[in-house]
Design a protein around this motif. Structure first.
Motif, PDB file in Angstrom:
ATOM      1  N   SER A 176      -2.122  -6.714  -5.176  1.00  0.00           N
ATOM      2  CA  SER A 176      -3.021  -7.804  -5.539  1.00  0.00           C
ATOM      3  C   SER A 176      -2.659  -9.118  -4.863  1.00  0.00           C
ATOM      4  O   SER A 176      -3.469 -10.052  -4.852  1.00  0.00           O
ATOM      5  CB  SER A 176      -2.997  -8.010  -7.057  1.00  0.00           C
ATOM      6  N   SER A 177      -1.438  -9.221  -4.294  1.00  0.00           N
ATOM      7  CA  SER A 177      -0.987 -10.519  -3.800  1.00  0.00           C
ATOM      8  C   SER A 177      -0.433 -10.488  -2.376  1.00  0.00           C
ATOM      9  O   SER A 177       0.055 -11.498  -1.895  1.00  0.00           O
ATOM     10  CB  SER A 177       0.072 -11.092  -4.748  1.00  0.00           C
ATOM     11  N   VAL A 178      -0.518  -9.350  -1.704  1.00  0.00           N
ATOM     12  CA  VAL A 178      -0.025  -9.249  -0.344  1.00  0.00           C
ATOM     13  C   VAL A 178      -0.986  -9.978   0.609  1.00  0.00           C
ATOM     14  O   VAL A 178      -2.191 -10.082   0.349  1.00  0.00           O
ATOM     15  CB  VAL A 178       0.120  -7.764   0.068  1.00  0.00           C
ATOM     16  N   ARG A 179      -0.427 -10.513   1.702  1.00  0.00           N
ATOM     17  CA  ARG A 179      -1.285 -11.119   2.722  1.00  0.00           C
ATOM     18  C   ARG A 179      -1.641 -10.131   3.825  1.00  0.00           C
ATOM     19  O   ARG A 179      -2.766 -10.112   4.314  1.00  0.00           O
ATOM     20  CB  ARG A 179      -0.606 -12.354   3.312  1.00  0.00           C
ATOM     21  N   ARG A 180      -0.657  -9.303   4.212  1.00  0.00           N
ATOM     22  CA  ARG A 180      -0.913  -8.317   5.260  1.00  0.00           C
ATOM     23  C   ARG A 180      -0.165  -7.028   4.921  1.00  0.00           C
ATOM     24  O   ARG A 180       0.938  -7.063   4.354  1.00  0.00           O
ATOM     25  CB  ARG A 180      -0.459  -8.830   6.635  1.00  0.00           C
ATOM     26  N   LEU A 181      -0.773  -5.900   5.268  1.00  0.00           N
ATOM     27  CA  LEU A 181      -0.170  -4.587   5.021  1.00  0.00           C
ATOM     28  C   LEU A 181      -0.322  -3.726   6.263  1.00  0.00           C
ATOM     29  O   LEU A 181      -1.380  -3.718   6.905  1.00  0.00           O
ATOM     30  CB  LEU A 181      -0.862  -3.900   3.839  1.00  0.00           C
ATOM     31  N   TRP A 182       0.751  -2.983   6.578  1.00  0.00           N
ATOM     32  CA  TRP A 182       0.737  -2.083   7.727  1.00  0.00           C
ATOM     33  C   TRP A 182       1.194  -0.686   7.307  1.00  0.00           C
ATOM     34  O   TRP A 182       1.951  -0.531   6.350  1.00  0.00           O
ATOM     35  CB  TRP A 182       1.692  -2.557   8.829  1.00  0.00           C
ATOM     36  N   VAL A 183       0.757   0.300   8.042  1.00  0.00           N
ATOM     37  CA  VAL A 183       1.344   1.631   7.952  1.00  0.00           C
ATOM     38  C   VAL A 183       2.170   1.833   9.215  1.00  0.00           C
ATOM     39  O   VAL A 183       1.697   1.599  10.332  1.00  0.00           O
ATOM     40  CB  VAL A 183       0.279   2.736   7.788  1.00  0.00           C
ATOM     41  N   SER A 184       3.421   2.228   9.044  1.00  0.00           N
ATOM     42  CA  SER A 184       4.304   2.564  10.162  1.00  0.00           C
ATOM     43  C   SER A 184       4.310   4.073  10.329  1.00  0.00           C
ATOM     44  O   SER A 184       4.550   4.811   9.367  1.00  0.00           O
ATOM     45  CB  SER A 184       5.731   2.065   9.907  1.00  0.00           C
ATOM     46  N   LEU A 185       4.059   4.534  11.540  1.00  0.00           N
ATOM     47  CA  LEU A 185       4.030   5.960  11.848  1.00  0.00           C
ATOM     48  C   LEU A 185       5.274   6.333  12.626  1.00  0.00           C
ATOM     49  O   LEU A 185       5.736   5.561  13.504  1.00  0.00           O
ATOM     50  CB  LEU A 185       2.779   6.303  12.657  1.00  0.00           C
ATOM     51  N   PHE A 186       5.832   7.515  12.340  1.00  0.00           N
ATOM     52  CA  PHE A 186       7.101   7.930  12.926  1.00  0.00           C
ATOM     53  C   PHE A 186       6.960   9.272  13.615  1.00  0.00           C
ATOM     54  O   PHE A 186       6.034  10.054  13.344  1.00  0.00           O
ATOM     55  CB  PHE A 186       8.184   7.992  11.853  1.00  0.00           C
ATOM     56  N   ASP A 187       7.899   9.524  14.541  1.00  0.00           N
ATOM     57  CA  ASP A 187       7.889  10.808  15.247  1.00  0.00           C
ATOM     58  C   ASP A 187       8.303  11.930  14.301  1.00  0.00           C
ATOM     59  O   ASP A 187       8.607  11.712  13.130  1.00  0.00           O
ATOM     60  CB  ASP A 187       8.779  10.755  16.489  1.00  0.00           C
TER      61      ASP A 187
END
Length: 665
Positions: free
Chosen positions: A19-30
């Motif tokens: 509810s309070s994040v400014r930016r969100l990412w998904v990190s993908l791995f090998d």
């Protein structure tokens, strides 16, 4: 579930709530999980959901989340994009958690934590298990076990399988459970957990698993085969007539206090997922440093999704809720009508599941025994303590013992409830083992590295042989007799009963009553050295309970005949056969008791309890056309001879013409 990693024909949709994040990412791995190969920003979709469809990805993709926003721990804000975060809806991890101080480093003082974190793995979910009613019914025997310690030393389990969920499906294990008459196994936490930060420097690790990070992903050490391994094991147990109950920790996570690591919920939205004081400090109603905000809509839905996940895809019979008042706290106060508790009991997927509450936490008014509503069963520590007091020889304990044997109507009979919701137990994972109760007057937790300061001090235990006894054989016999008496009392108690794995054959932790940090021989069950005579006695008690429904009945006793019966449902007698009067109940020196229960076909069952160390002749009332016979064929009772001290004996009354057909084991 709309959150987490959902595999579609086009790719994987990643979704997470904050509810309070400014930016969100998904990190993908090998495929090794060692190298981050991409970092993609999620898009806000409204209602706090951030999501992204990444095309071309499929089953087995390794990933984690990163979040950015304000960093002000004093206000409950912990955003730090250098912290790789486990998806709260992760269903599988590529390796176990390991504590490292860098996981708790402050923002701008630490480095990226991806190398320290397990990676979530996107998985195709199996088809749901076809709906089946739970095998377990109230009044049965629950067998509490720690998956790792239970089979770690079992000689008939293949070495590579020992200590895993799959080992529970081994024929030797199932045969042991069947001999004990187990209705359902209750698995101590099997979801992925992390060690408390003080354990690694001591060379210790959390052996119990009551320190989860997320709620759905199984611990790779316990379930290397993931949800499929649990599903197959549940099916194998079910085929043998044994249900499965999961002990779930939904009250806190391993992110601990303000000095703890940032692993998942803390880094995504700590203010929403955890309860805080008005000044921003974490609420600690669990004793672990944090408390999950079960009254928040996002957390409430996560709890429900977790339960549905295990019911749908593993087919478990039900759940035991650790520190269950947390699930019913609204603005910090416990409410038995809390929306989450009602939602669980009323959910179409969960409504027929077994629901068991541990009815206490350490928060304000945290002791709530008897205050949950049906259908919740409750761990009954009043039973545990009163039974221990009686067999320890405490003065005036006979009245409390009778109340506990009869289903604890003083606790569960409120508001006109006709049946008990008790889960009776004498020993559990937390505390002394049944064998240690009769061998150690005080705890011995030195191996825990806290100078014996941890764990309960008041164990209501005793040391047979402490009064100058030097005869080792006599001490061993006294301890054996006391274990038998405790087991017999448990199996003679109305309502649901619970036995912790190994207590049926004398497991010991050498007096350690808080062995959560002992993943070693202190907690591993010694199958080779087990007391087979005690084990056989426990099996005979289980057989008796199976054929005498009066013992497992949930209904409260009234002292009056039931419809169609000529005998009262219970009578309480002295050893002379005379009814106990007020003076007897108030006699602090009384340690003998007979519970006379109405049994089938108009007969009665006598449970004769001699808590005195002296032997005694017991007399049972006779009736025309009926005869008294030993209920345990392996240990026939002769009422013409004194019953031994520190013992529980059983007699069954049958019509004379049918007495020869009686078989109690």
């Amino acid at each position: 579930m709309t959150l987490g990693a959902t595999i579609t024909p086009e790719g994987i949709r990643f979704a997470v709530w904050s509810s309070s994040v400014r930016r969100l990412w998904v990190s993908l791995f090998d495929d090794s999980g060692a190298r981050e190969i991409d970092r993609l920003e999620l898009n806000p979709e409204g209602g706090g959901v951030h999501a992204l469809l990444v095309r071309g990805l499929g089953d087995g993709t390794r990933y984690g989340f990163r979040a950015d926003g304000d960093y002000a721990p004093e206000r409950g804000q912990w955003f730090d994009p250098n912290k790789l975060l486990t998806d709260p809806y992760a269903v599988e991890l590529d390796r176990p958690y390991q504590y490292h101080w860098r996981l708790a480093a402050k923002r701008n003082e630490g480095t990226d934590t991806a190398s320290l974190m397990p990676k979530a793995m996107a998985r195709f979910l199996p088809k749901p298990v076809p709906p089946q009613p739970p095998l377990f019914r109230p009044g049965g025997l629950i067998y509490e076990l720690n998956v790792r310690s239970f089979t770690r030393l079992h000689p008939d389990v293949p070495e590579a399988q020992r200590g895993t969920i799959a080992a529970l499906a081994n024929p030797a294990i199932i045969e042991h459970l069947k001999r004990l008459g187990v209705s359902a196994v209750e698995l101590m936490p099997v979801t992925a957990s992390i060690d408390e930060r003080h354990l690694p420097p001591l060379g210790l690790s959390n052996a119990w698993g009551y320190n989860p990070v997320t709620f759905m992903a199984l611990d790779p050490r316990l379930a290397p085969g993931g949800i499929g391994e649990l599903r197959d094991t549940v099916a194998a147990l079910r085929k043998a007539g044994i249900g499965t109950i999961l002990d779930l920790v939904l009250n806190h996570t391993g992110e601990s206090d303000r000095l703890g690591p940032t692993l998942s919920l803390r880094g995504l939205d700590a203010l929403a997922y955890y309860r805080h004081q008005p000044d921003g400090r974490l609420v600690n109603d669990t004793g672990t440093g944090n408390t999950v905000a079960c009254d928040h809509p996002a957390m409430r839905e996560m709890v429900l999704d977790t339960l549905r996940y295990f019911a749908h895809f593993a087919g478990v019979d039900g759940f035991r809720f650790d520190l269950a008042p947390v699930l019913g706290r609204i603005d910090g106060a416990f409410d038995p009508e809390a929306s989450l508790l009602q939602a669980i009991a009323g959910d179409p997927v969960l409504a027929d599941r077994v629901l068991i509450a541990e009815p206490w936490d350490i928060g304000p008014n945290g002791y709530q025994l008897g205050n949950f509503r049906p259908p919740y069963l409750e761990w009954n520590d009043r039973y545990r303590d009163d039974v221990r007091r009686f067999w320890r020889g405490d003065a005036g304990a006979v009245g409390a013992l009778a109340t506990r044997l009869a289903g604890s109507s003083d606790v569960f009979g409120r508001e006109g409830q006709p049946a008990s919701r008790t889960v009776n137990f004498i020993a559990a994972h937390d505390g002394m083992t049944l064998a240690d109760i009769v061998a150690y007057e005080r705890k011995h937790n030195e191996a825990n590295g806290e100078h014996n300061r941890d764990g309960h001090n008041d164990n209501l235990s005793w040391n047979n042989g402490a009064e100058g006894e030097t005869d080792d054989e006599a001490i061993a016999k006294a301890r054996f007799d006391d274990q038998r008496a405790l087991l017999a009392t448990l199996f003679a108690s109305r309502g649901t009963i619970m036995l912790t794995a190994g207590d049926e054959f004398g497991r010991t932790q050498k007096g350690n009553n808080n062995a959560y940090a002992q993943d070693n021989a202190i907690t591993w069950l010694d199958w080779a050295g087990r007391d087979q005579a005690l084990e056989q006695y426990a099996s005979s008690l289980a057989a008796l309970r199976r054929v005498l429904p009066a013992l497992a009945d949930q209904r409260f006793l009234t002292g009056e005949p039931a419809d169609g019966s000529e005998v009262p449902d219970v009578a309480w007698l002295a050893e002379t056969g005379a009814p106990l009067g007020e003076a007897d109940w108030n006699d602090p020196g009384r340690h003998r008791l007979v519970m006379l229960l109405a049994n089938d076909e108009g007969g009665r069952l006598a449970v004769m309890i001699n808590g005195d160390r002296r032997q005694c002749v017991f007399t049972l009332p006779a009736r025309d056309g009926f005869e008294w016979h030993p209920a345990l064929e392996a240990e026939p009772v002769d009422l013409a001879r004194p019953l031994p001290g520190r013992s529980v004996s059983f007699m069954v009354e049958r019509r004379a013409a049918k007495s020869r057909n009686w078989k109690g084991s």
